[in-house]
Design a protein around this motif. Structure first.
Motif, PDB file in Angstrom:
ATOM      1  N   ILE A 101      33.441   9.789  29.198  1.00 54.87           N
ATOM      2  CA  ILE A 101      32.099  10.515  29.720  1.00 54.87           C
ATOM      3  C   ILE A 101      30.937   9.458  29.868  1.00 54.87           C
ATOM      4  O   ILE A 101      30.948   8.300  29.009  1.00 54.87           O
ATOM      5  CB  ILE A 101      31.753  11.387  27.891  1.00 54.87           C
ATOM      6  N   LEU A 102      30.688   9.582  30.639  1.00 57.35           N
ATOM      7  CA  LEU A 102      29.710   8.403  31.445  1.00 57.35           C
ATOM      8  C   LEU A 102      28.511   9.112  31.028  1.00 57.35           C
ATOM      9  O   LEU A 102      27.829   9.867  30.644  1.00 57.35           O
ATOM     10  CB  LEU A 102      29.832   8.580  33.214  1.00 57.35           C
ATOM     11  N   MET A 103      27.231   7.939  30.771  1.00 55.90           N
ATOM     12  CA  MET A 103      25.808   8.348  30.971  1.00 55.90           C
ATOM     13  C   MET A 103      25.088   8.748  31.005  1.00 55.90           C
ATOM     14  O   MET A 103      25.357   9.201  32.617  1.00 55.90           O
ATOM     15  CB  MET A 103      25.541   6.470  30.865  1.00 55.90           C
ATOM     16  N   MET A 104      24.795   9.698  30.765  1.00 55.08           N
ATOM     17  CA  MET A 104      23.495  11.346  31.653  1.00 55.08           C
ATOM     18  C   MET A 104      23.035  11.115  31.071  1.00 55.08           C
ATOM     19  O   MET A 104      22.154  10.430  29.995  1.00 55.08           O
ATOM     20  CB  MET A 104      23.994  12.443  30.898  1.00 55.08           C
ATOM     21  N   SER A 105      21.287  11.540  32.017  1.00 54.86           N
ATOM     22  CA  SER A 105      19.998  11.393  31.462  1.00 54.86           C
ATOM     23  C   SER A 105      19.300  12.189  32.337  1.00 54.86           C
ATOM     24  O   SER A 105      20.153  12.528  33.549  1.00 54.86           O
ATOM     25  CB  SER A 105      19.250   9.985  31.690  1.00 54.86           C
ATOM     26  N   SER A 106      17.946  12.539  31.581  1.00 53.42           N
ATOM     27  CA  SER A 106      17.602  13.437  33.221  1.00 53.42           C
ATOM     28  C   SER A 106      16.958  12.412  34.311  1.00 53.42           C
ATOM     29  O   SER A 106      16.448  10.807  33.926  1.00 53.42           O
ATOM     30  CB  SER A 106      16.234  14.358  32.760  1.00 53.42           C
ATOM     31  N   SER A 107      16.922  12.730  35.793  1.00 51.80           N
ATOM     32  CA  SER A 107      16.118  11.926  36.403  1.00 51.80           C
ATOM     33  C   SER A 107      14.483  11.605  36.308  1.00 51.80           C
ATOM     34  O   SER A 107      14.082  12.527  35.683  1.00 51.80           O
ATOM     35  CB  SER A 107      16.266  12.903  38.275  1.00 51.80           C
ATOM     36  N   PRO A 108      14.359  10.598  36.934  1.00 54.83           N
ATOM     37  CA  PRO A 108      14.715   9.639  38.427  1.00 54.83           C
ATOM     38  C   PRO A 108      15.353   8.684  37.095  1.00 54.83           C
ATOM     39  O   PRO A 108      15.380   8.444  35.684  1.00 54.83           O
ATOM     40  CB  PRO A 108      13.104   9.077  38.171  1.00 54.83           C
ATOM     41  N   HIS A 109      16.315   7.932  37.609  1.00 60.27           N
ATOM     42  CA  HIS A 109      17.217   6.950  37.070  1.00 60.27           C
ATOM     43  C   HIS A 109      16.457   5.675  37.548  1.00 60.27           C
ATOM     44  O   HIS A 109      17.451   5.130  37.262  1.00 60.27           O
ATOM     45  CB  HIS A 109      18.604   7.650  38.061  1.00 60.27           C
ATOM     46  N   ILE A 110      15.720   5.184  38.131  1.00 63.23           N
ATOM     47  CA  ILE A 110      15.099   4.039  38.248  1.00 63.23           C
ATOM     48  C   ILE A 110      14.027   4.040  38.014  1.00 63.23           C
ATOM     49  O   ILE A 110      13.235   5.437  37.781  1.00 63.23           O
ATOM     50  CB  ILE A 110      15.429   3.759  39.941  1.00 63.23           C
ATOM     51  N   TYR A 149      28.472   2.676  34.551  1.00 64.12           N
ATOM     52  CA  TYR A 149      27.948   2.805  33.569  1.00 64.12           C
ATOM     53  C   TYR A 149      27.218   4.421  33.508  1.00 64.12           C
ATOM     54  O   TYR A 149      27.010   5.325  32.786  1.00 64.12           O
ATOM     55  CB  TYR A 149      26.702   2.213  32.685  1.00 64.12           C
ATOM     56  N   LYS A 150      26.390   4.811  34.996  1.00 66.25           N
ATOM     57  CA  LYS A 150      26.341   6.095  35.417  1.00 66.25           C
ATOM     58  C   LYS A 150      26.316   6.573  36.862  1.00 66.25           C
ATOM     59  O   LYS A 150      26.662   5.433  37.580  1.00 66.25           O
ATOM     60  CB  LYS A 150      24.752   5.566  35.562  1.00 66.25           C
ATOM     61  N   PRO A 195      18.732   8.177  43.372  1.00 70.74           N
ATOM     62  CA  PRO A 195      18.376   8.461  41.624  1.00 70.74           C
ATOM     63  C   PRO A 195      16.481   8.497  41.177  1.00 70.74           C
ATOM     64  O   PRO A 195      16.864   8.549  40.802  1.00 70.74           O
ATOM     65  CB  PRO A 195      18.362   6.707  42.245  1.00 70.74           C
ATOM     66  N   MET A 196      15.765   9.143  42.729  1.00 72.73           N
ATOM     67  CA  MET A 196      15.266   9.827  42.288  1.00 72.73           C
ATOM     68  C   MET A 196      15.230  11.305  41.615  1.00 72.73           C
ATOM     69  O   MET A 196      14.664  11.463  40.661  1.00 72.73           O
ATOM     70  CB  MET A 196      13.679   9.936  43.335  1.00 72.73           C
ATOM     71  N   SER A 226      22.842  13.041  37.224  1.00 76.30           N
ATOM     72  CA  SER A 226      23.821  12.094  36.484  1.00 76.30           C
ATOM     73  C   SER A 226      25.522  13.110  36.210  1.00 76.30           C
ATOM     74  O   SER A 226      24.947  14.334  35.353  1.00 76.30           O
ATOM     75  CB  SER A 226      22.711  11.467  35.077  1.00 76.30           C
ATOM     76  N   HIS A 286      28.713  13.574  34.315  1.00 72.28           N
ATOM     77  CA  HIS A 286      29.215  13.098  33.305  1.00 72.28           C
ATOM     78  C   HIS A 286      30.945  12.954  33.383  1.00 72.28           C
ATOM     79  O   HIS A 286      31.037  12.041  32.192  1.00 72.28           O
ATOM     80  CB  HIS A 286      29.457  14.383  31.813  1.00 72.28           C
ATOM     81  N   SER A 313      17.449   0.709  33.049  1.00 69.94           N
ATOM     82  CA  SER A 313      15.910  -0.077  33.354  1.00 69.94           C
ATOM     83  C   SER A 313      14.970   1.212  32.881  1.00 69.94           C
ATOM     84  O   SER A 313      14.031   1.958  32.504  1.00 69.94           O
ATOM     85  CB  SER A 313      15.640   0.811  34.752  1.00 69.94           C
ATOM     86  N   VAL A 314      15.772   2.318  32.297  1.00 68.48           N
ATOM     87  CA  VAL A 314      15.134   3.517  31.955  1.00 68.48           C
ATOM     88  C   VAL A 314      15.645   3.122  30.545  1.00 68.48           C
ATOM     89  O   VAL A 314      16.175   3.474  29.815  1.00 68.48           O
ATOM     90  CB  VAL A 314      15.983   4.654  32.134  1.00 68.48           C
ATOM     91  N   ARG A 361      10.649  19.282  32.424  1.00 72.33           N
ATOM     92  CA  ARG A 361      11.605  19.935  33.132  1.00 72.33           C
ATOM     93  C   ARG A 361      11.517  20.999  31.422  1.00 72.33           C
ATOM     94  O   ARG A 361      11.724  22.328  31.339  1.00 72.33           O
ATOM     95  CB  ARG A 361      12.540  19.822  33.179  1.00 72.33           C
TER      96      ARG A 361
END
Lengths: 375, 442
Positions: A12-21, B327-328, B334-335, B339, B341, B364-365, B431
């Protein structure tokens, strides 16, 4: 099939809410910028008042960082000394102290700033007034004679005046104690402020005394020239004397976009306007340039009033804060017993910041009454 | 004639950020990916009602065959992108969290075209709208709103301007740019079809000024046809956000909680416009998509034409695989992208990019630290909101505060989270705040 879903679960890949940078901005980077911007003032103070200044700065910084560490340990918070904000408070506090300040007072100042004003109210971002200024004011009210001893430790010639000043100040502080015993709050305040002004006058120290008394020569020393004020060849707090080096630091902060011009401009502008109107014998004859250059206005306007935690978030609110600071500063400088009012002005306006924020909520893009405009 | 002038946008929106462009694939011509072994086509690839599956396990399907439809108006039909056999009707989690049916098809590699696919003809606007509805087109810029709904404003809304969005302000993505460079004539024919349909008086194409080649090509073609203005926009994120784009091009502000049609504007992505022209010519529904494949761990970043339903793993494989384990993985930019799964998720109608990040870029997050009230989020918010107070209200579940600070106006562009020195998860909390407020209001 089962095998496949297992693989899916394991990978399972890393998930998170945007933004990703995210940008490279960080709290530590901002604080480091402020420290860099304050270094010219520390350097000039050291050059003009001697190496003792470095010792004072070292004591305040150490006191701030150690109290932050201990406080957060006791309160079981994350240790945040790495974000350098305590170092900034330490340096700012040092710049607001007289060069001859006893080191133990400087150390207590750091403890007051961090424990009493910052950590008890929730730590970084939560303090209700500028920690360095709050500590300075508490020190001023607690050890008035030390906090208004403006002698230059590097100049032995002034020794006589010093002892004189100390004696008078001592006498006055005795008066303060007596007043204390008299249980009268207002008389205590009076005594304290007269102590300040008398002590000031006797050590013939800060340039603002000349503006206060309207005299050109005090204790055999002539009122400083504009150039002396600009370059910093006068007496005063460690970091307030040279407008030039402060402006260099301020320019750095502006270039790095750490601060905006709203507060400094509205603050200094208000002081200039009001002292020009009210500062002279007749209206509109005040020496506003002297009021800008003398005292801690530049230090306060660029470095203290712009403190993030204690200034409004909207530019509009910041202008209101600047104007408010300007009015209070001028009122204190011209009409009270204190020669200088920058510290009081800023911490008083600090208390109004939540209110200012509340009344300057901006209209969202396309918000409110604009619905009918285009149809 | 003065036609060759490139007009610059009228207004500059408040805030926004300068972000690294990372348009590494700008010069990568679109390459066609072959037919994968199997595809998974979910029944929700649009905003609105999910489709019902029209095929069953074991059925033979052909390219362009309708396999999902819904009786509801706000929905878009779904077609098979391959020829082959339906192996399973499974359930999968969609991007919005909904749990929907998905048709799994084992391909036969022949790509036989279904008999329903033939060049359509139409005689009036209503028939054209019906065609567009049948094509399965949704907003290809990433919003995935069914196009036929957008193109049917109520009678009282007079549309005078058609805006074609070629801003493409997200980092990495170049699929709109490639469309402008490779298929500019299609875009122009699409514009004429839509302009007649909407009775629009003017057409504006907005392109950010970091794409000079696209501006040049589009301007040359527009000059020969006239009545279309190419407008150069300052490169600043989120220039391509609908409300910001409309403001930059026309000076009109879309009111809070209203749509572009309320200020007489319809905004379409360049790829959507181009598809309309293509569809009217060939009758082939929306079954493929140009996808920018990029990111630090991808061996050969490229622009790939992918059949909808192709698994991400197959697309990455086609681009030379990974330098190291990703990893992701992000679908979209990207904004604002989402992401993923799993690498077994399929490419959808509105997928414009898939990005694979290594641990370093993704992390970087970082962990949140306390807000220092620096107000940088206030300075960058294009909607003029106060993200720091929205964040605080959301954390405290203070719906009155959320309402006071206009939480519903947030467009979730991510500028505030991007700039925040304390690395606070501002957009995420906003959100959640919206959900909280909606729950309370209903």
């Amino acid at each position: 099939m089962a095998e496949k879903s297992d693989r899916k679960l394991n990978n399972i890949l890393m998930m998170s809410s945007s933004p990703h940078i995210r940008s490279k901005e960080s709290t530590r980077r901002i604080m480091a910028d402020v420290i860099i911007a304050l270094l010219p003032a520390v350097a000039w103070g050291t050059y003009y008042f001697g190496p003792r200044v470095l010792l004072v700065a070292l004591v305040t910084v150490a006191s701030c960082v150690i109290s932050e560490f201990i406080c957060e340990k006791i309160m079981k918070r994350d240790i945040t000394i790495g974000d350098l904000s305590a170092v900034v408070t330490g340096v700012l506090l040092a710049l607001n102290l007289p060069p001859a300040i006893p080191l133990w007072i400087a150390a207590i100042g750091g403890i007051i700033a961090i424990v009493l004003i910052k950590q008890i109210f929730g730590g970084i971002g939560q303090n209700f007034m500028n920690p360095a200024l709050g500590a300075r004011v508490i020190l001023l009210l607690s050890w008035t004679q030390h906090m208004t001893n403006w002698t230059n430790p590097r100049m032995p010639a002034a020794a006589d005046t010093v002892s004189n000043a100390t004696q008078v100040a001592d006498a006055v502080s005795t008066a303060t104690q007596i007043a204390d015993v008299a249980y009268s709050v207002s008389s205590v305040a009076d005594a304290v402020s007269s102590a300040t002004s008398v002590a000031d006058a006797v050590s013939s120290a800060t340039p603002l005394i000349y503006a206060k008394t309207g005299q050109d020569v005090l204790g055999g020393v002539a009122r400083p020239e504009y150039l002396d004020l600009f370059l910093g060849r006068v007496l005063g707090s460690i970091g307030e004397i040279s407008v030039l080096v402060l402006l260099i630091g301020a320019a750095y902060l502006l270039i790095r976009k750490v601060i905006t011009l709203s507060i400094p401009l509205s603050y200094i502008g208000t002081v200039a306007l009001l002292t020009w109107i009210l500062g002279g014998d007749k209206p509109f004859t005040g020496d506003f340039l002297y009021h800008i250059l003398a005292g801690s206005l530049i230090l306060g306007a660029f470095f203290m009033a712009t403190d993030y935690s204690t200034s409004p978030v909207m530019e509009k609110g910041r202008i209101i804060m600047g104007i408010g600071c300007g009015i209070i500063t001028v009122v204190i400088r011209l009409y009270s017993n204190y020669p200088e009012g920058v510290s009081f002005a800023i911490i008083l306006m600090n208390l109004l910041v939540p209110l200012i924020d509340k009344f300057t909520i901006p209209r969202a893009f396309g918000g409110e009454s604009r619905i009918e405009r285009h149809n | 004639m003065g036609l060759c002038e490139v007009i610059t946008g009228k207004k500059k929106f408040h805030g926004g950020i300068a972000i690294p462009h990372c348009k590494n694939t700008a010069q990568c011509e679109t390459i066609k990916m072959g037919v994968p072994e199997k595809v998974t086509i979910p029944m929700l690839q649009h905003v609105g009602e999910p489709c019902k599956v029209l095929v069953k396990k074991g059925d033979e399907v052909k390219v362009g065959q309708l396999i999902g439809a819904s009786g509801k108006y706000v929905s878009a039909p779904i077609h098979s992108s391959v020829s082959g056999t339906v192996t399973d009707i499974s359930k999968m989690v969609c991007m919005n969290g909904a749990y929907v049916d998905a048709v799994e098809i084992k391909t036969d590699g022949r790509q036989e075209i279904h008999e329903s696919v033939k060049p359509p003809s139409y005689h009036n606007d209503a028939e054209l709208l019906e065609l567009i509805k049948g094509s399965g087109l949704v907003g290809l810029g990433g919003a995935a709103f069914p196009t036929h709904v957008k193109l049917s404003p109520p009678k009282e809304k007079v549309i005078d301007t058609l805006i074609v969005n070629g801003a493409e302000c997200e980092p990495y993505i170049t699929s709109d740019y490639r469309e402008m460079v490779e298929n500019s004539w299609n875009i122009i024919s699409g514009i004429y079809i839509l302009k007649d349909l909407l009775k629009a008086k003017q057409v504006l194409i907005g392109v950010e000024d970091n794409k000079p080649e696209a501006i040049k090509i589009m301007t040359n073609i527009a000059n020969t046809s006239g009545k279309i203005d190419i407008i150069k926009l300052k490169t600043r994120y989120p220039q391509g956000a609908e409300k910001m784009l409309i403001y930059a091009l026309t000076g009109r502000k879309v009111p809070s909680r209203r749509l572009p049609m309320d200020v007489g504007v319809i905004v379409m992505n360049v790829n959507s416009v181009s598809f309309v022209a293509e569809y009217v010519k060939t009758g082939m529904p929306l079954i493929k998509k140009r996808v920018t494949v990029d990111g630090p761990v991808v061996n050969n970043p490229s622009n790939v034409e992918v059949l909808i339903g192709t698994h991400l793993s197959d697309v990455f494989e086609f681009c030379g695989g990974f330098k190291e384990e990703p990893y992701k993985v992000i679908m979209g930019g990207p904004m604002m992208g989402v992401s993923q799964h799993s690498l077994e998720n399929p490419v959808l109608k509105f997928t414009n990019a898939i990005l694979a990040f290594d641990r370093k870029t993704a992390e970087s997050v970082k962990k949140e630290s306390p807000c220092i009230r620096c107000a940088k989020c206030v300075q960058v918010c294009p909607m003029n909101l106060l993200p720091l107070f929205l964040n605080a209200s959301s954390i405290r579940r203070n719906t009155a505060g959320l309402k006071k600070y206009n939480v519903m106006d947030c467009i979730e562009c991510g500028c505030c989270s991007y700039i925040c020195p304390a690395k606070r998860h501002l957009v995420q909390s906003i959100r959640l705040g919206k959900v909280l407020l909606r729950k309370e209001e209903s």
